[in-house]
Design a protein around this motif. Structure first.
Motif, short mmCIF file in Angstrom:
data_model
loop_
_atom_site.label_atom_id
_atom_site.label_comp_id
_atom_site.label_asym_id
_atom_site.label_seq_id
_atom_site.Cartn_x
_atom_site.Cartn_y
_atom_site.Cartn_z
N SER A 32 0.28 -55.66 -2.49
CA SER A 32 1.59 -55.01 -2.47
C SER A 32 2.30 -55.06 -3.82
N LYS A 33 1.84 -55.94 -4.71
CA LYS A 33 2.37 -55.94 -6.07
C LYS A 33 1.71 -54.86 -6.93
N ILE A 34 0.56 -54.37 -6.48
CA ILE A 34 -0.10 -53.27 -7.19
C ILE A 34 0.49 -51.93 -6.74
N ALA A 35 0.68 -51.78 -5.42
CA ALA A 35 1.22 -50.53 -4.86
C ALA A 35 1.69 -50.81 -3.44
N PRO A 36 2.54 -49.95 -2.87
CA PRO A 36 2.92 -50.11 -1.47
C PRO A 36 1.67 -50.21 -0.60
N THR A 37 1.65 -51.23 0.26
CA THR A 37 0.45 -51.52 1.05
C THR A 37 0.78 -51.58 2.53
N VAL A 38 -0.03 -50.91 3.35
CA VAL A 38 0.13 -50.91 4.80
C VAL A 38 -0.98 -51.77 5.39
N GLY A 39 -0.61 -52.87 6.06
CA GLY A 39 -1.57 -53.75 6.70
C GLY A 39 -1.88 -53.32 8.11
N ARG A 40 -2.62 -54.16 8.83
CA ARG A 40 -3.02 -53.83 10.20
C ARG A 40 -1.80 -53.71 11.11
N THR A 41 -2.00 -53.19 12.31
CA THR A 41 -0.90 -52.91 13.21
C THR A 41 -0.11 -54.18 13.53
N LYS A 42 1.16 -53.99 13.82
CA LYS A 42 2.11 -55.09 13.94
C LYS A 42 1.72 -56.12 14.99
N THR A 43 1.18 -55.66 16.11
CA THR A 43 0.87 -56.58 17.22
C THR A 43 -0.56 -57.11 17.19
N GLU A 44 -1.29 -56.81 16.13
CA GLU A 44 -2.71 -57.14 16.05
C GLU A 44 -2.90 -58.52 15.45
N ALA A 45 -2.85 -59.55 16.30
CA ALA A 45 -2.97 -60.92 15.81
C ALA A 45 -4.30 -61.17 15.12
N GLU A 46 -5.39 -60.69 15.72
CA GLU A 46 -6.72 -60.87 15.15
C GLU A 46 -7.21 -59.56 14.53
N PRO A 47 -7.71 -59.60 13.30
CA PRO A 47 -8.25 -58.38 12.68
C PRO A 47 -9.31 -57.72 13.55
N PHE A 48 -9.38 -56.42 13.50
CA PHE A 48 -10.37 -55.59 14.19
C PHE A 48 -10.16 -55.54 15.71
N SER A 49 -9.00 -55.98 16.20
CA SER A 49 -8.81 -56.04 17.65
C SER A 49 -8.00 -54.87 18.21
N ALA A 50 -7.42 -54.04 17.36
CA ALA A 50 -6.60 -52.93 17.86
C ALA A 50 -7.48 -51.79 18.35
N PRO A 51 -7.04 -51.07 19.39
CA PRO A 51 -7.76 -49.86 19.82
C PRO A 51 -7.82 -48.84 18.68
N TRP A 52 -8.86 -48.03 18.68
CA TRP A 52 -9.01 -47.04 17.62
C TRP A 52 -7.81 -46.10 17.56
N GLN A 53 -7.21 -45.81 18.72
CA GLN A 53 -6.06 -44.92 18.75
C GLN A 53 -4.90 -45.49 17.93
N ASP A 54 -4.69 -46.80 18.06
CA ASP A 54 -3.60 -47.45 17.33
C ASP A 54 -3.84 -47.39 15.83
N ASN A 55 -5.07 -47.65 15.41
CA ASN A 55 -5.39 -47.60 13.98
C ASN A 55 -5.21 -46.19 13.42
N ALA A 56 -5.68 -45.21 14.16
CA ALA A 56 -5.57 -43.81 13.70
C ALA A 56 -4.11 -43.40 13.54
N LEU A 57 -3.29 -43.73 14.53
CA LEU A 57 -1.88 -43.34 14.48
C LEU A 57 -1.14 -44.10 13.38
N HIS A 58 -1.51 -45.34 13.18
CA HIS A 58 -0.90 -46.18 12.14
C HIS A 58 -1.12 -45.56 10.76
N ILE A 59 -2.34 -45.13 10.52
CA ILE A 59 -2.66 -44.51 9.22
C ILE A 59 -2.01 -43.14 9.11
#
Length: 346
Positions: A160-187
């Motif tokens: 985020s010090k290099i450029a604005p950065t968007v991390g994983r979805t807000k409710t996704e405690a564990e990486p790779f656990s969000a449904p594909w729909q959530d990831n697609a909409l997030h991006i």
């Protein structure tokens, strides 16, 4: 043994979620002193800006259409491509065969035309402990997307010090656990194209629903997606993208696997638990050498589904790469994956 890519995916999921540590001064210096011209960019023109995206590490404001996007998530580049933006940097998710060019990750049937002649910089290889901050800084991004990613707070802070950065979805405690729909909409939101994202997700859901409607007989049958890892059967959970596709086209999932997996996206079965894949249909995701090894495994070969020919053998990174399309679970890959897995069921 699993294919190189799948093995790396399993390793990264089991590894501690850490990022490579570089000094910020080195990162900043590399970004300003590089003599190489960054690769050409394509922007998210046509999106609605400014937009604020809430995510696991906080919130990020994208003031205007980004022109130089770096993808730090393993499959984020494909979602980005779906909105007409060609990332200048990406993760090398599937190791390229030695001496082979161009990068296999830009040549899948579902993304080849979207990439065109663009050759993105590789900012991380599958299995690395974190992204290469120096390379990312040198690309001079105006947006970094790290959604399908295992970056931690320390890595996020550096990015985020290099450029604005968007991390994983807000409710996704564990990486790779969000449904594909959530990831697609997030991006989609990060690119100012939330409504277009919703439409693309709906179109894929329509495709899944059509498969269900065309095959009502699957509703009473249980199915699993599995691979072969360290001489063991390695089924995926119903919450993994591969498991979601199996149920998405109409089969019932084997939820007992979820309990054994204990929160992971897959598990390896001891000989005593081979009963967990004693189901009506089995989708095997593995390249040819691994398929051959699995077929020689007596406990697998003696399953009723195998004896009755109710197995879909899907190559992972080889040939049509149906397994890769399933595993990536992106807006470009899913329509291809759905068509192919439906055709694979006899």
């Amino acid at each position: 043994m699993l294919s190189q890519r799948t093995t790396a995916a399993l390793r990264r999921a089991a590894a501690a979620l850490t990022a490579a540590v570089l000094s910020l001064g080195l990162v900043t210096a590399c970004g300003s002193d590089t003599e190489d011209e960054p690769a050409p960019a394509s922007s998210a023109a046509g999106g609605v800006f400014p937009v604020t995206v809430e995510h696991f590490f906080g919130s990020t404001e994208v003031v205007k259409a980004p022109e130089r996007v770096v993808s730090v998530g393993y499959t984020d580049d494909q979602h980005i491509l779906a909105f007409g933006v060609k990332p200048v940097g990406m993760v090398d998710q599937y190791p390229n065969p030695p001496g082979q060019t161009p990068d296999v990750n830009t040549q899948w049937p579902w993304v080849k035309d979207l990439w065109g002649d663009t050759v993105p910089e590789v900012v991380m290889n599958n299995g690395d402990s974190g992204p290469n901050f120096e390379k990312i800084a040198a690309l001079r991004p105006d947006l970094i997307i790290a959604v399908y990613s295992e970056i931690d707070q320390a890595a996020y802070d550096k990015l985020s010090k290099i450029a604005p950065t968007v991390g994983r979805t807000k409710t996704e405690a564990e990486p790779f656990s969000a449904p594909w729909q959530d990831n697609a909409l997030h991006i989609a939101k990060a690119l100012g194209q939330e409504e277009a994202g919703k439409a693309k997700i709906a179109a894929i859901q329509d495709k899944l629903d059509a498969a269900k409607k065309a095959h009502p007989e699957w509703a009473d049958k249980t199915a699993v997606a599995t691979s072969w890892y360290k001489d063991s059967v390695a089924p995926f959970t119903t919450t993994d993208v591969r498991g979601r596709l199996v149920t998405g086209i109409g089969f019932k999932g084997q939820t007992e696997i979820d309990k054994v997996a204990g929160g992971s996206f897959y598990t390896t079965l001891s000989p005593e638990r081979i009963d967990l894949i004693d189901v009506d249909h089995i989708f095997v995701i593995a390249d040819q050498a691994d398929q051959d090894a699995l077929k020689k495994f007596a406990l697998f070969a003696n399953l009723p589904a195998v004896k009755n020919g109710n197995v879909s053998y899907l190559l992972d990174s080889e040939g049509p790469a149906i397994g890769a399309a399933m595993s990536q679970g992106t807006l470009p890959s899913l329509p291809y994956a759905i068509d192919e897995i439906v055709k694979s069921v006899k």
